[in-house]
Design an enzyme around this catalytic site. Structure first.
Site, PDB file in Angstrom:
ATOM      1  N   CYS A   1     -51.233  32.462 -60.287  1.00  0.00           N
ATOM      2  CA  CYS A   1     -50.819  33.041 -58.784  1.00  0.00           C
ATOM      3  C   CYS A   1     -49.471  33.583 -59.106  1.00  0.00           C
ATOM      4  O   CYS A   1     -48.797  34.137 -58.045  1.00  0.00           O
ATOM      5  CB  CYS A   1     -50.734  31.566 -58.111  1.00  0.00           C
ATOM      6  SG  CYS A   1     -52.534  31.090 -57.658  1.00  0.00           S
ATOM      7  N   ALA A   2     -48.649  33.018 -60.038  1.00  0.00           N
ATOM      8  CA  ALA A   2     -47.380  33.842 -60.165  1.00  0.00           C
ATOM      9  C   ALA A   2     -47.194  35.014 -60.868  1.00  0.00           C
ATOM     10  O   ALA A   2     -46.164  35.685 -60.802  1.00  0.00           O
ATOM     11  CB  ALA A   2     -46.317  32.512 -61.261  1.00  0.00           C
TER      12      ALA A   2
END
Length: 372
Positions: free
Chosen positions: A159-160
């Protein structure tokens, strides 16, 4: 061997020269072709998981609590009921991922007024499939990139990845002023939906994940519109002993999602520390920031971010809207939010942020010229 003097290593970095400012010349979210209605997904999940989960009805409340109404996927809903192993999932990733990559790349270049032949470096971020050659190579000939175009595929950021990837693309653009960097974040999270397992994490993934991509074009050295957003410093903060919070397991069937610790309590306790570390490195302060642009991992995560940042409850409206309409698409999601914030007419300084496996908080500062 010649060593740098200690003071050269420890000295704070000098401000970047004006010509090294990195401009965001194009930012284009792209959605997958099939729309999943959350109520229909819950009905299908009851068929997939219900007979094997004694507490299914209690856990199924997650479908209502996510704040999601619709999501997009690269495959129609019936595909997820079929038994699939690595070969089928990988084939789906290659075919649909390449098509979505091409769409995101073309859209971003069109928005920047550029062509594939203008691109000097391609940064590709994706953690939801395995492709060697990687996706930008799969799409290389169809898009018509120059043979000497450099490729930088990045895997494992989860997700980063949208924030870390944008930061990496900006550093590459800054290092070679006048060159054009194309950045594509693409995640096909739904390909990891597993009907063969009946763990709580699999039910959460089925309720949360969507597919999507985003393309961005960056350049330094006076290339592009002077009114375009300026990408500033990037920063990451990784907490030791947190590998179990989020990630993939791997078995003969495919990726399996890992959610072994609740994220909202962690955000409450730790996120502000990560922001303070960003400020320490960049010299910024809380009062310098006009908008935090956050990855909406879920409604409870968004609420936890507001509390950790001491924002008014409900102020992260763009984050909730993206989550409602697209679900959690992993890496591209924060950039979907950024596009919505920019389209609202935002001016001033923002911090783009996301949390991902590691467990890591990733940040990028940016400034949109004009009156705030």
């Amino acid at each position: 061997m010649r060593y740098l003097p200690v003071d050269a290593i420890t000295a704070k970095a000098k401000p970047l020269p004006e010509q090294a400012e990195v401009r965001l010349l194009g930012l284009t979210p792209v959605t997958a072709p099939f729309t999943l209605d959350q109520n229909d997904v819950m009905r299908r999940a009851r068929l997939m998981f219900g007979p094997r989960m004694t507490d299914f009805e209690r856990l199924a409340r997650v479908f209502e609590n996510t704040g999601i109404l619709t999501r997009q996927s690269v495959k129609p809903a019936d595909w997820y009921h079929q038994p699939c192993g690595w070969p089928e999932r990988t084939q789906a990733y290659l075919e649909t991922g390449t098509a979505l990559f091409e769409q995101a790349a073309r859209a971003a270049l069109d928005a920047a007024g550029l062509k594939p032949q203008d691109v000097d470096t391609i940064v590709t971020v994706s953690s939801t499939g395995i492709a060697t050659p990687s996706l930008e190579a799969q799409a290389f000939a169809a898009l018509g990139f120059r043979p000497e175009t450099k490729r930088v595929p990045v895997f494992g950021l989860g997700c980063a990845g949208g924030v870390s990837g944008l930061s990496l693309a900006a550093r590459l653009a800054r290092a070679e002023p006048g060159t054009v960097v194309l950045f594509v974040a693409i995640e096909l999270c739904t390909l990891a939906i597993r009907a063969d397992r009946a763990a709580k994490a699999d039910l959460v993934a089925t309720a949360l994940f969507g597919d999507g991509a985003v393309g961005a074009v960056l350049a330094a050295g006076g290339v592009g519109d002077a009114s375009a957003p300026i990408i500033g410093a990037g920063h990451e903060h990784t907490w030791p002993g947190t590998l179990d919070i989020m990630g993939w397991s791997v078995d003969p069937v495919g990726f399996g999602v890992i959610f072994d610790r609740a994220i909202p309590p962690f955000v409450h306790a730790e996120y502000r520390t990560a922001v303070e570390s960003l400020f320490k490195v960049t010299g910024l302060a809380w009062d310098d920031i006009d908008r935090f642009v956050c990855h909406p991992g879920g409604t409870k995560v968004v609420a936890a971010l507001e509390e950790a940042l001491q924002l008014e409850a409900g102020v992260l409206t763009a984050e909730r809207e993206v989550l409602r309409d697209h679900g959690n698409m992993s890496a591209p999601t924060a950039l979907f939010v950024l596009r919505k914030v920019l389209d609202s007419g935002f001016k001033g300084r923002a911090v783009l942020s996301a949390l991902g496996p590691g467990f890591t908080a990733s940040f990028v500062t940016l400034r949109v010229p004009g009156e705030a």
